[in-house]
Design an enzyme around this catalytic site. Structure first.
Site, short mmCIF file in Angstrom:
data_model
loop_
_atom_site.label_atom_id
_atom_site.label_comp_id
_atom_site.label_asym_id
_atom_site.label_seq_id
_atom_site.Cartn_x
_atom_site.Cartn_y
_atom_site.Cartn_z
N VAL A 1 0.85 -1.20 0.00
CA VAL A 1 0.00 0.00 0.00
C VAL A 1 0.88 1.25 0.00
O VAL A 1 0.65 2.18 -0.78
CB VAL A 1 -0.97 0.01 1.20
N ALA B 1 2.52 1.79 -3.35
CA ALA B 1 1.56 2.27 -4.35
C ALA B 1 1.14 3.71 -4.08
O ALA B 1 0.96 4.50 -5.01
CB ALA B 1 0.32 1.37 -4.36
N GLU B 2 0.98 4.06 -2.81
CA GLU B 2 0.47 5.38 -2.45
C GLU B 2 1.52 6.48 -2.56
O GLU B 2 1.23 7.57 -3.03
CB GLU B 2 -0.09 5.36 -1.03
N SER B 3 2.75 6.19 -2.09
CA SER B 3 3.74 7.28 -1.97
C SER B 3 5.15 6.91 -2.39
O SER B 3 6.03 7.77 -2.34
CB SER B 3 3.79 7.76 -0.52
N TYR C 1 -5.31 0.15 -9.06
CA TYR C 1 -4.70 0.31 -7.74
C TYR C 1 -4.62 -1.04 -7.02
O TYR C 1 -3.58 -1.41 -6.49
CB TYR C 1 -5.52 1.31 -6.91
#
Length: 187
Positions: free
Chosen positions: A46, A49-51, A157
């Protein structure tokens, strides 16, 4: 020949660990993953993928930090956790962001009976959207067809996080004690 060499080099474990799938904040991720019962590789996926593990990132929509939490969601999380020290400024703190994000991921996993696909879709598109899709399309808690997720962004995502989760599992194996340990590097 040049392209083959670049491809081969990018497949080596040390290049993947150092450049493609780094794991800063690993101890913090593992700590909160253990506390809240979330697979640490999923949490790392996560964050990747996010940052891409950059703590200072803020999205154009206002999501903040490593796990890209929206301030309203983070405020709700803080209230649920009984954290009286919440402030938007704290969301840039990696420890706070990871703690809140992993706690929220655990809540979503519980809400969707441990279904990572539904939990990840809810993390990205919102719980209400996923609940609506479940009603509208007759999805059950055992839903597994990522391709049926109606939002392309959310579908991509979920696939991306699951790919990253597998990479983090492969690169940072679990030992028999349950603690993640780096696999032996062949440099």
């Amino acid at each position: 020949m040049c392209c083959f060499g670049v491809y081969f080099l990018s497949q080596t474990e040390w290049v993947q660990k150092d450049y493609l799938y780094p794991y800063p904040y690993r101890e913090t991720v593992e700590h909160y993953a253990d506390i809240y019962g979330v697979d640490s590789s999923l949490a790392a996926g996560v964050i990747q993928a996010e940052s891409r593990f950059r703590a200072d990132v803020q999205s154009h929509r206002g999501a903040v930090g490593l796990m890209q939490l929206m301030p309203d969601t983070a405020e709700w999380i803080a209230g649920q956790m009984g954290d009286q020290r919440y402030s938007v400024v704290n969301l840039s703190d990696p420890e706070v962001n990871i703690r809140y994000g992993i706690w929220y991921l655990a809540v979503l996993q519980k809400e969707f009976d441990g279904n990572d696909i539904l939990a990840l879709a809810a993390y990205n598109a919102g719980r209400g959207n996923v609940q609506s899709w479940m009603r509208l399309y007759g999805w059950r808690q055992d839903f597994s067809d990522v391709e049926k997720i109606p939002y392309a962004e959310t579908r991509e995502y979920v696939l991306r996080v699951l790919k990253y989760q597998k990479k983090y599992e492969d690169l940072y194996e679990r030992s028999s004690t349950g603690v993640l340990t780096a696999s032996i590097e062949n440099r």
